[in-house]
Design a protein around this motif. Structure first.
Motif, PDB file in Angstrom:
ATOM      1  N   ILE A 178      -8.287   4.593   9.495  1.00  0.00           N
ATOM      2  CA  ILE A 178      -8.710   3.388  10.210  1.00  0.00           C
ATOM      3  C   ILE A 178      -9.379   3.755  11.528  1.00  0.00           C
ATOM      4  O   ILE A 178      -8.828   4.501  12.337  1.00  0.00           O
ATOM      5  CB  ILE A 178      -7.527   2.437  10.468  1.00  0.00           C
ATOM      6  CG1 ILE A 178      -7.102   1.764   9.159  1.00  0.00           C
ATOM      7  CG2 ILE A 178      -7.874   1.390  11.509  1.00  0.00           C
ATOM      8  CD1 ILE A 178      -5.979   0.752   9.319  1.00  0.00           C
ATOM      9  N   ARG A 223      -4.233  -9.196   6.405  1.00  0.00           N
ATOM     10  CA  ARG A 223      -4.226  -7.962   5.619  1.00  0.00           C
ATOM     11  C   ARG A 223      -4.698  -8.207   4.186  1.00  0.00           C
ATOM     12  O   ARG A 223      -4.257  -7.546   3.252  1.00  0.00           O
ATOM     13  CB  ARG A 223      -2.833  -7.340   5.646  1.00  0.00           C
ATOM     14  CG  ARG A 223      -2.324  -7.132   7.069  1.00  0.00           C
ATOM     15  CD  ARG A 223      -0.958  -6.505   7.110  1.00  0.00           C
ATOM     16  NE  ARG A 223      -0.296  -6.776   8.382  1.00  0.00           N
ATOM     17  CZ  ARG A 223       0.950  -6.413   8.672  1.00  0.00           C
ATOM     18  NH1 ARG A 223       1.668  -5.753   7.778  1.00  0.00           N
ATOM     19  NH2 ARG A 223       1.488  -6.714   9.845  1.00  0.00           N
ATOM     20  N   LEU A 236      -8.117  -0.881   1.797  1.00  0.00           N
ATOM     21  CA  LEU A 236      -7.684   0.162   2.726  1.00  0.00           C
ATOM     22  C   LEU A 236      -6.994   1.292   1.969  1.00  0.00           C
ATOM     23  O   LEU A 236      -7.251   2.472   2.225  1.00  0.00           O
ATOM     24  CB  LEU A 236      -6.738  -0.423   3.780  1.00  0.00           C
ATOM     25  CG  LEU A 236      -6.002   0.586   4.670  1.00  0.00           C
ATOM     26  CD1 LEU A 236      -6.980   1.457   5.443  1.00  0.00           C
ATOM     27  CD2 LEU A 236      -5.055  -0.136   5.628  1.00  0.00           C
ATOM     28  N   ALA A 237      -6.122   0.938   1.020  1.00  0.00           N
ATOM     29  CA  ALA A 237      -5.418   1.959   0.236  1.00  0.00           C
ATOM     30  C   ALA A 237      -6.401   2.821  -0.548  1.00  0.00           C
ATOM     31  O   ALA A 237      -6.246   4.049  -0.634  1.00  0.00           O
ATOM     32  CB  ALA A 237      -4.421   1.295  -0.706  1.00  0.00           C
ATOM     33  N   GLU A 243      -5.802  -5.130   2.155  1.00  0.00           N
ATOM     34  CA  GLU A 243      -4.886  -3.991   2.076  1.00  0.00           C
ATOM     35  C   GLU A 243      -5.206  -3.086   0.880  1.00  0.00           C
ATOM     36  O   GLU A 243      -5.194  -1.854   1.020  1.00  0.00           O
ATOM     37  CB  GLU A 243      -3.449  -4.505   1.970  1.00  0.00           C
ATOM     38  CG  GLU A 243      -2.386  -3.456   2.226  1.00  0.00           C
ATOM     39  CD  GLU A 243      -2.124  -3.237   3.701  1.00  0.00           C
ATOM     40  OE1 GLU A 243      -2.063  -2.058   4.114  1.00  0.00           O
ATOM     41  OE2 GLU A 243      -1.970  -4.229   4.429  1.00  0.00           O
ATOM     42  N   GLU A 246      -8.098   5.168   1.887  1.00  0.00           N
ATOM     43  CA  GLU A 246      -7.199   6.244   2.320  1.00  0.00           C
ATOM     44  C   GLU A 246      -7.083   7.301   1.227  1.00  0.00           C
ATOM     45  O   GLU A 246      -7.100   8.506   1.507  1.00  0.00           O
ATOM     46  CB  GLU A 246      -5.830   5.669   2.667  1.00  0.00           C
ATOM     47  CG  GLU A 246      -4.896   6.686   3.276  1.00  0.00           C
ATOM     48  CD  GLU A 246      -3.623   6.080   3.828  1.00  0.00           C
ATOM     49  OE1 GLU A 246      -2.624   6.825   3.960  1.00  0.00           O
ATOM     50  OE2 GLU A 246      -3.607   4.866   4.131  1.00  0.00           O
ATOM     51  N   GLN A 290     -10.321  14.207   2.839  1.00  0.00           N
ATOM     52  CA  GLN A 290      -9.666  13.844   4.080  1.00  0.00           C
ATOM     53  C   GLN A 290     -10.390  14.507   5.238  1.00  0.00           C
ATOM     54  O   GLN A 290     -10.535  15.732   5.265  1.00  0.00           O
ATOM     55  CB  GLN A 290      -8.185  14.267   4.066  1.00  0.00           C
ATOM     56  CG  GLN A 290      -7.315  13.372   3.192  1.00  0.00           C
ATOM     57  CD  GLN A 290      -7.180  11.956   3.734  1.00  0.00           C
ATOM     58  OE1 GLN A 290      -7.602  11.657   4.847  1.00  0.00           O
ATOM     59  NE2 GLN A 290      -6.595  11.071   2.953  1.00  0.00           N
ATOM     60  N   ASP A 335       5.061  -4.768  11.158  1.00  0.00           N
ATOM     61  CA  ASP A 335       4.725  -4.749   9.733  1.00  0.00           C
ATOM     62  C   ASP A 335       5.163  -6.028   9.031  1.00  0.00           C
ATOM     63  O   ASP A 335       4.546  -6.459   8.058  1.00  0.00           O
ATOM     64  CB  ASP A 335       5.383  -3.550   9.044  1.00  0.00           C
ATOM     65  CG  ASP A 335       4.707  -2.231   9.380  1.00  0.00           C
ATOM     66  OD1 ASP A 335       3.594  -2.257   9.944  1.00  0.00           O
ATOM     67  OD2 ASP A 335       5.302  -1.173   9.089  1.00  0.00           O
ATOM     68  N   ARG A 339      -1.456   2.564  11.563  1.00  0.00           N
ATOM     69  CA  ARG A 339      -1.324   2.078  10.196  1.00  0.00           C
ATOM     70  C   ARG A 339      -1.854   3.077   9.166  1.00  0.00           C
ATOM     71  O   ARG A 339      -1.269   3.273   8.109  1.00  0.00           O
ATOM     72  CB  ARG A 339      -2.072   0.741  10.052  1.00  0.00           C
ATOM     73  CG  ARG A 339      -2.144   0.170   8.648  1.00  0.00           C
ATOM     74  CD  ARG A 339      -0.791  -0.220   8.116  1.00  0.00           C
ATOM     75  NE  ARG A 339      -0.878  -0.631   6.727  1.00  0.00           N
ATOM     76  CZ  ARG A 339      -0.922   0.205   5.700  1.00  0.00           C
ATOM     77  NH1 ARG A 339      -0.878   1.514   5.923  1.00  0.00           N
ATOM     78  NH2 ARG A 339      -0.992  -0.240   4.463  1.00  0.00           N
ATOM     79  N   SER A 340      -2.986   3.713   9.451  1.00  0.00           N
ATOM     80  CA  SER A 340      -3.574   4.675   8.522  1.00  0.00           C
ATOM     81  C   SER A 340      -4.490   5.616   9.279  1.00  0.00           C
ATOM     82  O   SER A 340      -5.212   5.184  10.189  1.00  0.00           O
ATOM     83  CB  SER A 340      -4.370   3.954   7.427  1.00  0.00           C
ATOM     84  OG  SER A 340      -5.140   4.883   6.674  1.00  0.00           O
TER      85      SER A 340
END
Length: 285
Positions: A247, A188, A194-195, A191, A198, A5, A279, A243-244
């Motif tokens: 991003i 999306r 993206l997960a 998605e 993250e 992170q 959302d 959202r994250s």
């Protein structure tokens, strides 16, 4: 690779490198032909940096390197902390002269060497593979970029338009610093990617960060914007930032007023009720 992170209160460290502001600038729409349009493009790029942008995205595909040359003309010598990222892996085929995916090692190496020359740098701090070439082994494509990294010509390596499986395969070969996939409030599809980013602390740079779908969805975004005293575009960008933490949107424009509008989205605060409504938008579209 372990979880990494690199989020801070003000930005993001891509691949553990220097911190960049999370809201960047995509240079794709900047005109490069000589004349007033080019002068405007130079002004837009310079204004972006004046406004504190520290991440600018370009690619060889954008004019066959002309976009890279434009950014160098506008911004070189680059101010400290500015990250100009470019992409390779798309080339014109002969004799048809059409753009196609080309991840052959010799092509990638040549495109990186040419990008270094056009951008007037000795090292590209973030180099992204524009697309995975299905006709060239992935290990050959990423191995070439890894070799260039070992030679000091690339700082960090990213990918673009990849699936979760492709990202996992790539991470067996290289340390992936970023992923650039299409993603926005109303689209999306990626998605799961993206997960995955993250979870791994990988920067996710959504291209086409602002797009409008069905009229009902547009109306809902406009309603939220009216309640916040903002524009629909600002709402879409604020949603992405919210959202994250990984991003980093890179909205592009050829107009200074739109550039200023986009960057102002960073200060827009979405309430929980607004986020919940936004959302649900794909269900409305």
């Amino acid at each position: 690779m372990g979880r990494r992170q690199h989020v801070t209160s003000t930005g993001f460290r891509i691949g553990g490198g220097p911190e960049v502001r999370r809201l960047g600038f995509g240079a794709m729409h900047l005109a490069t032909e000589p004349g007033p349009a080019r002068e405007n493009s130079l002004a837009v790029a310079r204004r972006a940096v004046e406004l504190g942008v520290t991440l600018i995205d370009t690619a060889y595909l954008y004019g066959g390197g002309a976009n890279e040359e434009l950014l160098a003309e506008a911004l070189h010598p680059y101010p400290e902390g500015l990250l100009v990222t470019t992409k390779v892996g798309v080339a014109k085929s002969h004799p048809s002269d059409e753009w196609k995916l080309d991840g052959r090692p010799a092509v990638l190496r040549d495109q990186v060497e040419q990008a270094l020359r056009r951008l007037r740098v000795e090292r590209i701090e973030l180099l992204q593979l524009h697309r995975i070439d299905p006709e060239t082994p992935l290990a050959d494509q990423l191995g070439t970029l890894r070799d260039l990294q070992d030679e000091g010509k690339i700082g960090r390596i990213g990918l673009s338009e990849v699936t979760v499986d492709e990202l996992a395969q790539a991470r067996e070969i290289i340390d992936v610093a970023s992923v650039q996939n299409r993603y926005n409030l109303l689209d999306r599809e990626h998605e799961p990617v993206l997960a995955a980013c993250e979870a791994a602390g990988i920067a996710f740079l959504p291209w086409r960060p602002v797009a409008w779908g069905e009229s009902g969805a547009r109306a809902e975004v406009a309603a939220v914007a009216a309640e916040l005293g903002a524009t629909p575009t600002q709402v879409a960008l604020a949603w992405l930032l919210d959202r994250s933490p990984v991003i980093l949107p890179i909205p592009g424009t050829s107009r200074i007023d739109h550039l200023e509008e986009n960057l102002a989205a960073e200060g827009l605060h979405l309430l929980r009720a607004h986020r919940d409504r936004l959302d649900r938008l794909p269900e409305l579209a």
